[in-house]
Every structure is written in structure tokens, then in C-alpha cells.
Write a protein that holds these residues in place. Structure first.
Motif, PDB file in Angstrom:
ATOM      1  N   ILE A 188       1.037  -1.003   0.118  1.00  0.00           N
ATOM      2  CA  ILE A 188      -0.029  -0.039  -0.172  1.00  0.00           C
ATOM      3  C   ILE A 188       0.728   1.124   0.007  1.00  0.00           C
ATOM      4  CG2 ILE A 188      -1.881   1.463   1.177  1.00  0.00           C
ATOM      5  CD1 ILE A 188      -2.726  -1.501   0.070  1.00  0.00           C
ATOM      6  N   PHE A 189       0.485   2.175  -0.667  1.00  0.00           N
ATOM      7  CA  PHE A 189       1.423   3.441  -1.090  1.00  0.00           C
ATOM      8  C   PHE A 189       0.539   4.574  -0.824  1.00  0.00           C
ATOM      9  CE2 PHE A 189       1.590   6.640  -4.126  1.00  0.00           C
ATOM     10  CZ  PHE A 189       3.085   6.786  -4.734  1.00  0.00           C
ATOM     11  N   PHE A 190       0.750   5.722   0.033  1.00  0.00           N
ATOM     12  CA  PHE A 190       0.181   6.956   0.112  1.00  0.00           C
ATOM     13  C   PHE A 190       1.017   7.990  -0.105  1.00  0.00           C
ATOM     14  CE2 PHE A 190      -2.593   4.169   3.082  1.00  0.00           C
ATOM     15  CZ  PHE A 190      -3.821   4.999   2.778  1.00  0.00           C
ATOM     16  N   ALA A 191       0.801   9.020  -0.965  1.00  0.00           N
ATOM     17  CA  ALA A 191       1.714   9.947  -1.349  1.00  0.00           C
ATOM     18  C   ALA A 191       0.853  11.524  -1.028  1.00  0.00           C
ATOM     19  CB  ALA A 191       2.075   9.796  -2.866  1.00  0.00           C
ATOM     20  N   ASP A 192       1.586  12.329  -0.261  1.00  0.00           N
ATOM     21  CA  ASP A 192       0.733  13.455   0.272  1.00  0.00           C
ATOM     22  C   ASP A 192       1.556  14.666  -0.274  1.00  0.00           C
ATOM     23  OD1 ASP A 192      -1.541  14.382   1.799  1.00  0.00           O
ATOM     24  OD2 ASP A 192       0.084  15.448   3.067  1.00  0.00           O
ATOM     25  N   ILE A 193       1.027  15.703  -0.424  1.00  0.00           N
ATOM     26  CA  ILE A 193       1.758  17.013  -0.778  1.00  0.00           C
ATOM     27  C   ILE A 193       2.207  17.721   0.243  1.00  0.00           C
ATOM     28  CG2 ILE A 193       1.741  19.214  -1.846  1.00  0.00           C
ATOM     29  CD1 ILE A 193      -0.470  17.921  -3.632  1.00  0.00           C
ATOM     30  N   ARG A 194       3.500  17.981   0.971  1.00  0.00           N
ATOM     31  CA  ARG A 194       3.860  18.658   1.650  1.00  0.00           C
ATOM     32  C   ARG A 194       3.890  20.149   1.500  1.00  0.00           C
ATOM     33  NH1 ARG A 194       2.986  14.873   3.735  1.00  0.00           N
ATOM     34  NH2 ARG A 194       4.186  13.291   4.473  1.00  0.00           N
ATOM     35  N   GLY A 195       3.506  20.933   2.486  1.00  0.00           N
ATOM     36  CA  GLY A 195       3.401  22.309   2.452  1.00  0.00           C
ATOM     37  C   GLY A 195       1.930  22.855   1.698  1.00  0.00           C
ATOM     38  N   TYR A 196       1.164  21.731   1.438  1.00  0.00           N
ATOM     39  CA  TYR A 196      -0.260  21.983   0.772  1.00  0.00           C
ATOM     40  C   TYR A 196      -0.952  22.954   1.727  1.00  0.00           C
ATOM     41  CZ  TYR A 196      -4.825  21.191  -1.130  1.00  0.00           C
ATOM     42  OH  TYR A 196      -6.284  21.401  -1.915  1.00  0.00           O
ATOM     43  N   THR A 197      -1.189  22.642   3.117  1.00  0.00           N
ATOM     44  CA  THR A 197      -1.972  23.436   3.925  1.00  0.00           C
ATOM     45  C   THR A 197      -1.627  24.954   3.863  1.00  0.00           C
ATOM     46  OG1 THR A 197      -2.369  21.469   5.201  1.00  0.00           O
ATOM     47  CG2 THR A 197      -3.170  23.592   6.171  1.00  0.00           C
TER      48      THR A 197
END
Length: 522
Positions: A342-351
Motif C-alpha cells: 500500500i502506497f500513500f503520497a501526500d503533498i507537503r506544504g499544501y495546507t
């Protein structure tokens, strides 16, 4: 999150089976509240729904069980609802007292409560609140059951709404008796039909709004009405479809009028009456410039293989889809245990980036990134499970398993995405978004994967502790990092340059787990 106990799993399977037998939105609501209350032995259960047409409207009570009265609506501006919408996470209150979420306790007699969002990556439906007269009532096992059951119910409720929309659409089409055999490939589109002489016979409201068609145009020649808006190439192609009697899918072009340019994709199909007699054309325009997500496409056909293609073609590589077509038993209703990555990719600095930005610009940034990242996932034979805000969740090993190959492909995909983000030639994360980066978490282990629903409506997904661990690692990963567990590491051999990191303690795990950072390929 710790692995669910056998008792929790048994209760989840039993309660879930009641959901999968239903298509009625109202009936699904009652099952969700009744089962949640009965299995957790709560004193109050209440489901509140968001207004579909007004994002600022109060949440309205849709179903309630328990001897105590509850509010008919909860204010949209409450901190509880803000948190549920923005985080899509549960809220637990174990004792009464001062709290920003005090309205979670629906009456003064209640001593503990839990609220869980009922949602999917595509739709926020509402939230369920359970209260107990006992303090500290909502322990780990109750939370595990509710978290899994409510997530499943959210998908089923979303499906029920979509199914109702489809039924209404089909009833409307059935009123046009001569068009019963031409059910169109999309649910949201600009629809125009012509008679055998090429005159406009019917148009829907979307066509009227975007193409400017009016009742006065009924009976007018199609090429005369759209001579200025459509190119000569498109008009000539329509004539060819009429002459050959064969469908044409995916014809692209630009429609120009006083409203501005519309980048469209056009499906053209001949209408045939009794004994195959030509009766005109069906034109179905998809507005590709629209910033809202395209609704699900569907063709009303009986073949099981076509259903499988419709379900998976957007989320898997074409060769895997063909394997599923050849082995339809792999996607029957139900699920089974699998070993997957399982793979999760999240944008850093998005908030911080999105604060103060126009929603249209944020959507543009996300779509540019998703377009590139999704193609990389599919090229590496991964399955796009869902989009969670700015996060991509993907799986390798479902619906088809090749354990070592899957782990290598998942990590290769992560490395390629990070290389692309770091490339000066990337086409996304430009301008104000140029400082955005990606953090990726990957874990390999057992999970339950399968179709939730029935043979008429199914959604393929994965659940289990492996998914939870991968999600936690994504939170551990820093900008530009690919963090994997030891379970994934042991499948990689010497294919990658890997740095060992200090083991980390993640939520739901008693012991710290070994982790590694993948620097690149060897």
C-alpha cells in the motif's frame, strides 16, 4: 491502528452484509444507525446529513434512535462540523467538560460520545454521532468497528445516491421510446439528437445552457445551427457517421461562441429503429474545460466483461484490465485476504500554500500533479484506490498478486514520482506552487481486498491494518522522502539505495516499527 480483534471483524462482516444487500439510501441510513447503536451498546445514535445544494447550511437530522431527544439540526459553523469536514477524522469525547467539541454530547445526560464523518473521497455525506450515559465508553474495539463500518457505509450511501440518479436518468430516456437502444456513455453531458434528415429533434438542459440551443431550433438543420461553433472537420465527420451507420467515440475539438471556447470530446452514435432503419444521430458532448470532476460514465449493457472494464479501466493498466476480463471471478462481490503493498503520497506544504488561494487555482495545481502522478502509478501496474484531498492512495497486489514484483513496482513508482518532482522540466508545481513537495509512505502486509456491493453495483477497495500503517508512514515521511517498512524492504533485494532510519512508534502499534528511506535506484 491495531489489528481488529476477531470479535470486531465478525461484527463488521455481519453488519456490512446488511449494507451490501441494499440500494435504498433511506434504508442504508437506518442500517448504519441501528447497527452502530446495537453493536456498540450506545444510548443514542443520530445521523446528520449535509445539504447537497448549500455547503453553508446546517447539518440536518436524518435518522435517530434512542430514548433521549436530540437536536433536529446542528449549526454548520460549529467547531465539531468544521473539524469533521476539514480532517475527515473521527472525534471522541470520553468525559463531559469544557471542549471545542462539546456539542458532540447531544443531551446533558450523556457522559461520552463519538462522531465519525460519513464520506468518500468524492463526496461528504454527513456524520454519525453516538452517545453513552457512561464516561470513557468508547474504547479501542468500539472505535475499530465504527471506523471501518462507517467508511463502508459512506461508500454505499454514495453509491445509492448515484444509483438513484441513474434510475431517474434512465426513466427519462425511456420516455423517448425510439431511443431505448441508445443509452449514452456519460451521465453528465450535453445531449443533442437529430432525425434522419439531420434536423435537431431533442436537446437536454445542459446543451441549452452551454450550446445556446432553444426550442426555436427544433427542426433546424444541425449543420446550420452549429456552422460557426463547430469546425468543418467535425461537421464532415458527422456526415460520415450518418452514411456509414457506425459509432465514433472520442472526437475532440473546440466549440466557439459568445460564451467562450469549449474544449470538448464528442461521442456520435447512430439511432436505429425497427429493422435497423436509420433514424438520426445522438451527439454527446463532454465539456473538458469544466473544472468540476466528470461524473461516472456508464453504458447499459448486459455483458459482465463490459462491466469490469467500466469499473477498472480508469484505475489500472490495460493489460491488467484484460486479465480481469478473462478472469471475471476475481472481481465478484465480496473480499478475500491478500498480501499487498500500500502506497500513500501526500503533498507537503499544501495546507499553508492553499490558505488564501483561489479554489480554481488550487484545483488546477492538484489536477496538474494528479495527471502526472496517476499515469506513473498505472504505468507501474498499481491500482488507484482513492484520492484523499491532496493525497493519492494506491495498491499493488490487488486485484492480482505477485508479492515481490508488487513491492518493487510500488517503490519504483515512488522514486519516479520524487525524481519528477525534483526535475526542472516538470510541468506541475510551478509559479506559486513551486515549493510544494511530496512525502510517500509504503508498507507491505496482509489485508482484505474485494468488491463491496453486489453484482449490479460494486466498488473495489482494500481495508486492514496494512493500510493504516502505510497511512501513518506517509505522515512520518518528510518532503522528498520515500519511507518504507522492513516488510517492504525484504522484498526489494539490491534494486535500490536505502538508508536505515530510527524505528518509529505509530498510532495503533505497541512496538516501534523499523523504517527505511529509499534514496534512489541502484
Amino acid at each position: 491502528m491495531a489489528a481488529p480483534t476477531p470479535q470486531v471483524l465478525d461484527e463488521l462482516v455481519r453488519a456490512s452484509s446488511l449494507l451490501t444487500d441494499e440500494f435504498s439510501f433511506q434504508r442504508l441510513i437506518s442500517i448504519l444507525v441501528e447497527q452502530s447503536l446495537d453493536i456498540t451498546h450506545s444510548d443514542i445514535g443520530a445521523l446528520y446529513l449535509y445539504a447537497q445544494e448549500d455547503a453553508k447550511a446546517d447539518a440536518v437530522l436524518a435518522y435517530k434512535r434512542g430514548r433521549h431527544p436530540v437536536p433536529d439540526r446542528l449549526p454548520r459553523q460549529s467547531e465539531l462540523i468544521d473539524f469533521l469536514i476539514e480532517s475527515d477524522e473521527a472525534v471522541v469525547l470520553l468525559t463531559p467538560g469544557e471542549s471545542p467539541f462539546s456539542d458532540l454530547l447531544l443531551t446533558d445526560q450523556m457522559r461520552s460520545g463519538i462522531a465519525l464523518p460519513v464520506s468518500t473521497p468524492k463526496a461528504r455525506i454527513g456524520f454519525i454521532i453516538l452517545n453513552s450515559l457512561q464516561p470513557d465508553f468508547y474504547n479501542r474495539s468500539r472505535f475499530q468497528f465504527l471506523d471501518s463500518f462507517v467508511q463502508l457505509a459512506g461508500g454505499m450511501l454514495h453509491n445509492a445516491r448515484m444509483f438513484t440518479e441513474l434510475q431517474e436518468y434512465l426513466r427519462h430516456i425511456e420516455e423517448l421510446k425510439r431511443y431505448q437502444e441508445s443509452v449514452f456513455a456519460s451521465m453528465t453531458n450535453l445531449l443533442i439528437t437529430t432525425d434522419d434528415a439531420g434536423r435537431i429533434h431533442y436537446f437536454n438542459r445542459a446543451a441549452a445552457d452551454r450550446l445556446g440551443v432553444t426550442e426555436a431550433n427544433i427542426g433546424d438543420k444541425l449543420d446550420a445551427v452549429f456552422r460557426k461553433g463547430l469546425s468543418k472537420r467535425v461537421v464532415t465527420t458527422l456526415d460520415r457517421v450518418k452514411e456509414t451507420g457506425t459509432s465514433l467515440l472520442g472526437l475532440e475539438g473546440i466549440y466557439r461562441d459568445e460564451r467562450g471556447d469549449m474544449d470538448f470530446s464528442l461521442n456520435v452514435s447512430p439511432l436505429k429503429g425497427a429493422r435497423g432503419r436509420h433514424e438520426g444521430l445522438t451527439l454527446l458532448f463532454t465539456d473538458q474545460t469544466a473544472e468540476t470532476e466528470l461524473k461516472q460514465q456508464m453504458e447499459v449493457v448486459g455483458e459482465e466483461r463490459r462491466l469490469i472494464k467500466d469499473m477498472f479501466a480508469r484505475y489500472l493498466s490495460s493489460d491488467i484490465v484484460q486479465n480481469l476480463v478473462d478472469q471475471p471471478e476475481l472481481v465478484k462481490p465480496g473480499g478475500g485476504s491478500k498480501q499487498a503493498t500500500i502506497f500513500f503520497a501526500d503533498i507537503r506544504g499544501y495546507t499553508s500554500f492553499s490558505e488564501g488561494m483561489d479554489p480554481e487555482y488550487i484545483i488546477q495545481v492538484l489536477n496538474e500533479y494528479f495527471s502526472e502522478a496517476v499515469e506513473i502509478v498505472i504505468r507501474h501496474r498499481g491500482y488507484i484506490d482513492k484520492f484523499i484531498g491532496d493525497c493519492i492512495m494506491a495498491a499493488w497486489g490487488v486485484p492480482m498478486v505477485n508479492e515481490e514484483y508488487d513491492a518493487v513496482q510500488a517503490v519504483s513508482c515512488a522514486v519516479e514520482i520524487q525524481d519528477l518532482v525534483n526535475s526542472t522540466s516538470r510541468t506541475f508545481f510551478t509559479g506559486k506552487a513551486s515549493k510544494l513537495r511530496i512525502g510517500i509512505g509504503i508498507h507491505t502486509g496482509p489485508l482484505v481486498a474485494g468488491n463491496l456491493g453486489s453484482s449490479r453495483r460494486m466498488d473495489y477497495t482494500v481495508i486492514g491494518d496494512t493500510v493504516n500503517v502505510a497511512a501513518r508512514l506517509e505522515g512520518v515521511a518528510g518532503a522528498g522522502e520515500v519511507i518504507i517498512t522492513g516488510e517492504t524492504r525484504k522484498h526489494l533485494g539490491d534494486a535500490f539505495r536505502i538508508e536505515e532510519r530510527k524505528p518509529v512508534k505509530v498510532k495503533g502499534k505497541a512496538q516501534a516499527i523499523p523504517i527505511f528511506n529509499v534514496v534512489g535506484k541502484n
